[in-house]
Design a protein around this motif. Structure first.
Motif, short mmCIF file in Angstrom:
data_model
loop_
_atom_site.label_atom_id
_atom_site.label_comp_id
_atom_site.label_asym_id
_atom_site.label_seq_id
_atom_site.Cartn_x
_atom_site.Cartn_y
_atom_site.Cartn_z
N GLY A 268 3.32 2.91 -14.09
CA GLY A 268 4.05 1.71 -13.67
C GLY A 268 3.89 1.38 -12.21
N ALA A 269 3.02 2.12 -11.50
CA ALA A 269 2.81 1.85 -10.08
C ALA A 269 2.17 0.48 -9.85
CB ALA A 269 1.95 2.95 -9.46
N SER A 270 1.45 0.00 -10.85
CA SER A 270 0.80 -1.32 -10.74
C SER A 270 1.04 -2.10 -12.01
CB SER A 270 -0.71 -1.16 -10.49
OG SER A 270 -1.36 -2.41 -10.66
N ALA A 271 1.84 -3.14 -11.90
CA ALA A 271 2.08 -3.98 -13.06
C ALA A 271 0.83 -4.71 -13.48
CB ALA A 271 3.19 -4.98 -12.74
N ALA A 272 0.00 -5.10 -12.50
CA ALA A 272 -1.24 -5.83 -12.81
C ALA A 272 -2.20 -4.97 -13.61
CB ALA A 272 -1.90 -6.31 -11.51
N LEU A 273 -2.38 -3.71 -13.19
CA LEU A 273 -3.25 -2.80 -13.93
C LEU A 273 -2.65 -2.44 -15.28
CD1 LEU A 273 -4.41 -0.45 -11.02
CD2 LEU A 273 -5.82 -2.12 -12.24
N SER A 284 -11.10 -0.70 -15.70
CA SER A 284 -12.39 -0.39 -15.09
C SER A 284 -12.34 -0.72 -13.60
CB SER A 284 -13.48 -1.22 -15.76
OG SER A 284 -13.28 -2.61 -15.48
N ALA A 285 -13.45 -0.39 -12.93
CA ALA A 285 -13.57 -0.75 -11.52
C ALA A 285 -13.50 -2.26 -11.34
CB ALA A 285 -14.88 -0.20 -10.96
N LYS A 286 -14.04 -2.99 -12.29
CA LYS A 286 -13.97 -4.46 -12.23
C LYS A 286 -12.53 -4.93 -12.27
CE LYS A 286 -15.58 -8.66 -14.52
NZ LYS A 286 -16.31 -9.23 -15.69
N ASP A 287 -11.70 -4.29 -13.10
CA ASP A 287 -10.28 -4.64 -13.15
C ASP A 287 -9.61 -4.38 -11.81
OD1 ASP A 287 -10.13 -5.43 -15.91
OD2 ASP A 287 -10.31 -3.32 -16.45
N VAL A 288 -9.95 -3.26 -11.19
CA VAL A 288 -9.37 -2.94 -9.88
C VAL A 288 -9.77 -4.01 -8.86
CG1 VAL A 288 -9.32 -1.28 -7.98
CG2 VAL A 288 -9.33 -0.47 -10.35
N ALA A 289 -11.03 -4.42 -8.89
CA ALA A 289 -11.50 -5.44 -7.95
C ALA A 289 -10.76 -6.76 -8.17
CB ALA A 289 -13.00 -5.64 -8.12
N GLU A 290 -10.60 -7.14 -9.42
CA GLU A 290 -9.94 -8.41 -9.72
C GLU A 290 -8.46 -8.37 -9.38
OE1 GLU A 290 -10.92 -9.13 -13.79
OE2 GLU A 290 -12.98 -9.77 -13.34
N GLY A 295 -4.15 -9.66 -5.02
CA GLY A 295 -3.12 -9.16 -4.11
C GLY A 295 -2.37 -7.94 -4.58
N ASP A 296 -2.84 -7.29 -5.65
CA ASP A 296 -2.15 -6.09 -6.15
C ASP A 296 -2.24 -4.97 -5.12
OD1 ASP A 296 -0.90 -4.40 -8.25
OD2 ASP A 296 -2.84 -3.38 -8.18
N ALA A 297 -1.08 -4.49 -4.65
CA ALA A 297 -1.04 -3.51 -3.57
C ALA A 297 -1.67 -2.18 -3.98
CB ALA A 297 0.40 -3.30 -3.11
N THR A 298 -1.46 -1.75 -5.21
CA THR A 298 -2.01 -0.47 -5.66
C THR A 298 -3.52 -0.52 -5.72
OG1 THR A 298 -0.01 0.07 -6.91
CG2 THR A 298 -2.05 1.20 -7.54
N SER A 299 -4.07 -1.59 -6.24
CA SER A 299 -5.53 -1.73 -6.31
C SER A 299 -6.13 -1.75 -4.92
CB SER A 299 -5.90 -3.01 -7.08
OG SER A 299 -5.46 -2.94 -8.43
N SER A 337 -15.34 -7.09 -0.15
CA SER A 337 -15.24 -6.99 1.31
C SER A 337 -14.21 -5.97 1.76
CB SER A 337 -14.91 -8.36 1.90
OG SER A 337 -13.69 -8.86 1.38
N VAL A 338 -13.19 -5.70 0.95
CA VAL A 338 -12.18 -4.72 1.34
C VAL A 338 -12.82 -3.34 1.48
CG1 VAL A 338 -10.06 -3.54 0.64
CG2 VAL A 338 -10.29 -6.00 0.29
N LEU A 339 -13.66 -2.98 0.52
CA LEU A 339 -14.34 -1.69 0.58
C LEU A 339 -15.28 -1.62 1.77
CD1 LEU A 339 -15.17 1.05 -0.65
CD2 LEU A 339 -16.88 -0.18 -2.00
N LEU A 340 -16.11 -2.63 1.96
CA LEU A 340 -17.07 -2.62 3.06
C LEU A 340 -16.36 -2.56 4.40
CD1 LEU A 340 -20.08 -2.75 3.78
CD2 LEU A 340 -19.86 -5.24 3.87
N ALA A 341 -15.28 -3.30 4.55
CA ALA A 341 -14.54 -3.30 5.81
C ALA A 341 -13.96 -1.93 6.11
CB ALA A 341 -13.42 -4.35 5.75
N GLU A 342 -13.47 -1.24 5.08
CA GLU A 342 -12.88 0.08 5.29
C GLU A 342 -13.96 1.09 5.69
OE1 GLU A 342 -9.55 2.07 5.93
OE2 GLU A 342 -9.50 0.09 4.97
N ILE A 343 -15.10 1.04 5.02
CA ILE A 343 -16.21 1.94 5.37
C ILE A 343 -16.64 1.71 6.81
CG2 ILE A 343 -18.62 2.52 4.90
CD1 ILE A 343 -18.07 1.76 1.95
N ARG A 344 -16.85 0.44 7.16
CA ARG A 344 -17.25 0.12 8.53
C ARG A 344 -16.23 0.63 9.55
NH1 ARG A 344 -18.89 -6.19 7.46
NH2 ARG A 344 -21.15 -5.90 7.12
#
Length: 388
Positions: A268-273, A284-290, A295-299, A337-344
């Motif tokens: 229940g940590a993520s209602a969207a997921l 899937s990873a695609k679901d997490v991205a979407e 704006g899902d905080a857990t994803s 872009s969230v992933l790339l920004a964090e890696i950078r």
């Protein structure tokens, strides 16, 4: 001979050239160039390509690679088979992809490779292959052309991939780790064309890194350089497929992300997921991205945590190797872009300014083609070496 190999590579990389240009590039007398070209013409590797553009005076006759040259690039993933047929200059002629399970074993997977190649041949993509390059998702003995104890490939250990494909298709075959193959593809046909030293990081079902130093692929003494997915990033759970604890791959990869997203949905940590789990039966990873894009905080947290973990490992590599570019590829680049920004952010913050002042961290330009493009390039290198 070595200069014949260099000649064929010149024609591959630069297109038609005159005999005089070839002589100048190879530092050989014109008579020697002509003699060797005659041998290559007789082998159906080169042909005359007509006169060069006029510059006043007599126009030179150009030579080019024979248009019938064909290479096959094969990219085996954990869940897919991708194959591309190219001409001598590595231009795509035909392509085919289908889902597959690498865990079904070498006989089943390679039988599908043979069947797909037969299909492409029947459709006119090629009459005969001059070479095959194949990337597999696990450690490879490049010298022997066999996978070695690959964690996610049961039944593939020491399986004679190169020997069997060469026997079946009557051409030279090169076998390498999939991320090495992708690194070569990006270096010669993608965003890293001018990079002399590069780290190509594939984030998919697993995590791996192709290393280019001085423009050449670095495989290590036994062919397993770049296996960064099994660098330990924490001294406790989870257990990795390799049997160790706390590996990067166990904490951030396609499989790890799906595990964490499923747990978040069920708790229940993520209602969207949770909605997606109810609707589709899995996430899937695609679901997490979407969900992150919505704006899902857990994803968003899952993506950022993964980026921080990968960025920390890459920061250590930057300090050690000092590459001129880092390229991120693989299925998880769809996290955006969230992933790339964090890696950078982590790489730039945790590495010395001298190492990162001119260090681009970018996404792959070739995307899903990186594997087949690199495999075709390696096949051409091998075929041209064996033809000389």
């Amino acid at each position: 001979m070595d200069f014949q190999r260099r000649l064929l590579r010149l024609l591959r990389d630069e297109g038609p050239l005159s005999r005089a240009d070839l002589g100048n590039r190879l530092n050989l007398p014109r008579t020697r160039v002509i003699a060797e070209l005659e041998r290559l013409v007789a082998s159906d590797l080169v042909r005359e390509a007509g006169p060069s553009a006029s510059r006043g005076g007599r126009r030179s006759t150009l030579v080019e690679l024979h248009p019938g040259i064909r290479f096959a690039g094969v990219d085996l993933g954990a869940t897919s088979i991708d194959i591309e047929i190219t001409d001598g200059r590595l231009g795509p002629i035909a392509a085919y992809s289908e889902p597959a399970d690498i865990r079904s074993g070498p006989q089943a997977v390679l039988s599908r490779v043979d069947a797909i190649l037969a299909k492409l041949r029947a459709e006119g993509a090629y009459r005969r292959l001059n070479g095959i390059g194949i990337g597999v998702p696990g450690p490879v003995s490049f010298r022997d052309g066999v996978p070695v104890s690959p964690p996610i490939m049961p039944g593939w250990d020491r399986y004679p991939v190169r020997r069997l494909l060469a026997h079946e298709h009557h051409c030279p075959v090169v076998v390498d780790n999939d991320v090495n193959v992708m690194a070569v593809g990006e270096r010669h046909g993608g965003v890293a064309r001018s990079a002399e030293s590069m780290l190509f990081v594939k984030i998919g079902s697993g995590v791996g890194c192709g290393i280019l130093l001085g423009g050449e692929l670095y495989r290590g003494s036994d062919g397993c350089a770049g296996d960064i997915g099994h660098i330990q990033v924490q001294p406790h759970d989870p257990v990795c497929t390799c049997g160790s604890i706390g590996c990067l791959e166990a904490l951030f990869s396609g499989i790890a992300l799906e595990r964490e997203a499923t747990a978040a949905a069920r708790s229940g940590a993520s209602a969207a997921l949770a909605r997606r789990l109810t609707l589709y039966g899995s996430v899937s990873a695609k679901d997490v991205a979407e969900c992150a894009a919505e704006g899902d905080a857990t994803s968003l947290r899952l993506i950022r945590e993964g980026g921080r973990r990968l960025g920390g490992v890459l920061a250590g590599l930057v300090s050690f190797i000092n590459p001129s570019m880092i390229v991120i590829g693989g299925g998880l680049t769809g996290l955006g872009s969230v992933l790339l920004a964090e890696i950078r952010s982590v790489v730039y913050r945790r590495s010395l300014p001298l190492a990162t002042g001119n260090l681009p961290v970018v996404l792959s330009e070739l995307g899903t083609r990186a594997g087949v493009a690199g495999a075709s390039f390696l096949a051409s290198d091998l075929a041209f070496a064996e033809a000389s």
